[in-house]
Scaffold this active site. Structure first.
Site, PDB file in Angstrom:
ATOM      1  N   GLY A 248       4.013  12.991  -8.844  1.00 39.32           N
ATOM      2  CA  GLY A 248       3.406  13.134  -7.524  1.00 39.32           C
ATOM      3  C   GLY A 248       2.327  14.168  -7.352  1.00 39.32           C
ATOM      4  N   GLY A 292       2.000  10.404 -13.089  1.00 41.31           N
ATOM      5  CA  GLY A 292       1.314   9.141 -13.350  1.00 41.31           C
ATOM      6  C   GLY A 292      -0.153   9.324 -13.009  1.00 41.31           C
ATOM      7  N   ARG A 293      -0.406   9.317 -11.709  1.00 42.17           N
ATOM      8  CA  ARG A 293      -1.769   9.473 -11.196  1.00 42.17           C
ATOM      9  C   ARG A 293      -2.516  10.657 -11.813  1.00 42.17           C
ATOM     10  NH1 ARG A 293      -2.858   8.140  -5.833  1.00 42.17           N
ATOM     11  NH2 ARG A 293      -0.624   7.959  -5.584  1.00 42.17           N
ATOM     12  N   TYR A 334      -3.554   0.886   1.769  1.00 40.66           N
ATOM     13  CA  TYR A 334      -3.321   2.128   2.494  1.00 40.66           C
ATOM     14  C   TYR A 334      -4.547   3.012   2.666  1.00 40.66           C
ATOM     15  CZ  TYR A 334      -0.912   2.363  -2.137  1.00 40.66           C
ATOM     16  OH  TYR A 334      -0.508   2.175  -3.433  1.00 40.66           O
ATOM     17  N   CYS A 361     -12.093 -14.055   0.114  1.00 36.50           N
ATOM     18  CA  CYS A 361     -12.112 -14.658   1.448  1.00 36.50           C
ATOM     19  C   CYS A 361     -11.026 -14.004   2.285  1.00 36.50           C
ATOM     20  CB  CYS A 361     -11.890 -16.147   1.340  1.00 36.50           C
ATOM     21  SG  CYS A 361     -13.345 -16.950   0.685  1.00 36.50           S
ATOM     22  N   GLU A 362     -11.327 -12.811   2.732  1.00 34.11           N
ATOM     23  CA  GLU A 362     -10.337 -11.967   3.406  1.00 34.11           C
ATOM     24  C   GLU A 362     -11.139 -10.830   4.024  1.00 34.11           C
ATOM     25  OE1 GLU A 362      -6.365 -11.509   4.050  1.00 34.11           O
ATOM     26  OE2 GLU A 362      -6.823 -12.632   2.236  1.00 34.11           O
TER      27      GLU A 362
HETATM   28  C1  LIG Z   1       5.430   6.712  -8.472  1.00 33.77           C
HETATM   29  C2  LIG Z   1       6.427   7.540  -9.171  1.00 33.77           C
HETATM   30  C3  LIG Z   1       6.005   8.500 -10.091  1.00 33.77           C
HETATM   31  C4  LIG Z   1       4.557   8.801 -10.357  1.00 33.77           C
HETATM   32  O1  LIG Z   1       3.908   9.264  -9.241  1.00 33.77           O
HETATM   33  P1  LIG Z   1       2.394   9.810  -9.355  1.00 33.77           P
HETATM   34  O2  LIG Z   1       2.038  10.093  -7.952  1.00 33.77           O
HETATM   35  O3  LIG Z   1       1.588   8.716  -9.948  1.00 33.77           O
HETATM   36  O4  LIG Z   1       2.433  11.020 -10.224  1.00 33.77           O
HETATM   37  C5  LIG Z   1       6.962   9.202 -10.780  1.00 33.77           C
HETATM   38  N1  LIG Z   1       8.287   8.977 -10.578  1.00 33.77           N
HETATM   39  C6  LIG Z   1       8.738   8.048  -9.694  1.00 33.77           C
HETATM   40  C7  LIG Z   1      10.182   7.851  -9.550  1.00 33.77           C
HETATM   41  C8  LIG Z   1       7.826   7.316  -8.968  1.00 33.77           C
HETATM   42  O5  LIG Z   1       8.271   6.416  -8.092  1.00 33.77           O
END
Ligand SMILES: *Cc1c(COP(=O)(O)O)cnc(C)c1O
Length: 431
Positions: A248, A292-293, A334, A361-362
């Protein structure tokens, strides 16, 4: 520029990881996802180094597969010594097919099917992130059939008060994920797990949300998790090996977003966790994080070709591109902010205010509204920055539009990590 892998060359073209993006658009055609392999590796190393320095050598970042999943990513993650989390058998299959070490794979999800659980075990997955009692029973039964003791981590919701942290919502009591500490369900889940012969409980997990710029919300969650660890030690005699504090951490998408110092955030969280453990006299658990991000977002951008402009006086200007919600649904979903530039007109004044519209088409198929870019004409190249996370991963075939390729840039080389889909690919499953 919002990231140090971006620049402008003598032709006034946008450069990315040292490559001229206009030349890339010519060579690989558009739309195309372009990715900077060195940036991905750099981010992995920031997490690895800071986590081992501040949390200790046992700690490990797990790359959150859902943000970007294709074979080559797992080769990079294996080489960088990262673990991974997966949320489906498909992600697990993709990772396993590259030889990714399964003992470093963690299986998430609020509804693992029987198929998922048995597929995970067949592949030798390291850990299930157990979400609820129903799946725990199946994990135990399938482990018994196989004569193994399955390692699990229990997913808990720390119940961070949404009134004080309105933007972070997956860790609330009212969530489809995990068992709430506040309601007593977390303790019940642990008791159930401890009563099972084929379950080995390694610890706890929480994930409070995404695109979080500060480390304080992680600390707030960690305080609650450590309190729970302390309580479970005294109430059930259970000693926790592992605490996974989720993913996150935020990413800079637009100029107004803050610069994020990941190592400093990790240091701040580590100091708090160490302090809490010392205060209550519990051993410091192995810490896992799940970025992730923040690993892949700014390692990617998307190139498009402009089809034309539509100026509606008294309303707005539209610029149409040859992609849209099938390759990036995030604005439609979002209203995610993105930085947009005209890659072949970087030295021209960016004063043409417009909406970037996709080709579906949206009416809601927009990539961004209210951006100011150099006035484009048909054939110009538009770059949407910071699309490395949750773009390719979320791509669809809406309007039977083929998915763009993923092109990797690495030093002097560029190569195709995922080729462009063909019409034959798209119809391959159809009888
Ligand atoms: C989405 C998610 C992540 C990754 O979140 P990022 O914002 O991409 O870092 C990690 N763990 C869980 C359980 C998630 O649902």
């Amino acid at each position: 520029m919002i990231c140090n892998n971006l620049g402008v060359n003598e032709k006034g073209h946008l450069t990315f990881a040292g490559f001229d993006t206009v030349e890339l658009a010519e060579k690989y055609q558009t739309p195309a996802y372009i990715m900077d392999e060195q940036k991905i590796r750099e981010k992995c190393r920031i997490y690895k180094k800071a986590m081992s320095e501040y949390f200790g050598g046992e700690s490990m970042p797990l790359f959150a597969s859902k943000s970007l999943c294709f074979k080559h990513i797992y080769k990079i993650m294996a080489e960088e010594g990262m673990g991974i989390d997966v949320v489906s058998s498909g992600e697990l299959y993709t990772a396993a097919s590259t030889g990714f070490p399964m003992e470093k794979a963690y299986f998430h999800g609020n509804n693992k099917t029987d198929f998922d659980i048995s597929f995970g075990m067949d592949k030798g997955i390291g850990y299930f992130m157990c979400d609820n009692a129903d799946e725990l029973k199946v994990i135990n039964a399938f482990a018994k059939d196989r004569g193994i003791k399955q390692k699990v981590i229990l997913r808990l919701t720390p119940g961070i008060d949404p009134h004080t942290h309105a933007k972070i919502s997956t860790g609330k009591v009212d969530s489809k994920f995990g068992a709430a500490i506040e309601t007593g369900q977390a303790k019940e889940l642990l008791e159930l797990a401890l009563s099972m012969d084929n379950i080995d409980v390694k610890g706890f997990h929480c994930h409070i949300g995404s695109q979080i710029f500060e480390y304080k919300p992680f600390c707030d969650a960690a305080i609650i998790m450590i309190k729970f660890i302390v309580d479970m030690k005294s109430e059930l005699g259970f000693e926790t090996d592992t605490l996974n504090i989720g993913g996150g951490m935020g990413v800079k998408y637009v100029e107004s977003d803050p610069e994020i110092d990941y190592a400093a955030n990790i240091k701040g969280i580590a100091e708090l966790i160490k302090g809490e453990c010392a205060k209550y006299g519990v051993k410091m658990p192995q810490i896992l994080m799940e970025p992730g991000r923040s690993i892949v977002a700014d390692a990617g951008l998307t190139l498009y070709t402009v089809g034309g402009r539509k100026e509606i006086s008294g309303f707005r200007n539209y610029v149409s591109i040859d992609g849209g919600m099938p390759d990036n649904p995030r604005y439609t979903l979002y209203q995610s902010p993105y930085t947009v530039v005209v890659a072949n007109k970087m030295n021209e004044k960016a004063d043409y205010e417009c909406t970037i519209a996709g080709r579906c088409c949206e009416s809601g198929d927009l990539i961004q509204e209210g951006v100011s870019i150099a006035k484009p004409v048909r054939g110009d190249i538009i770059a949407v920055l910071t699309t490395g996370a949750y773009n390719y991963a979320m791509a669809s075939n809406y309007n039977a539009i083929a998915k763009p390729p993923v092109i990797m840039l690495n030093g002097n080389d560029s190569y195709v990590a995922v080729r462009r889909e063909t019409f034959e690919d798209m119809t391959a499953c159809q009888n």
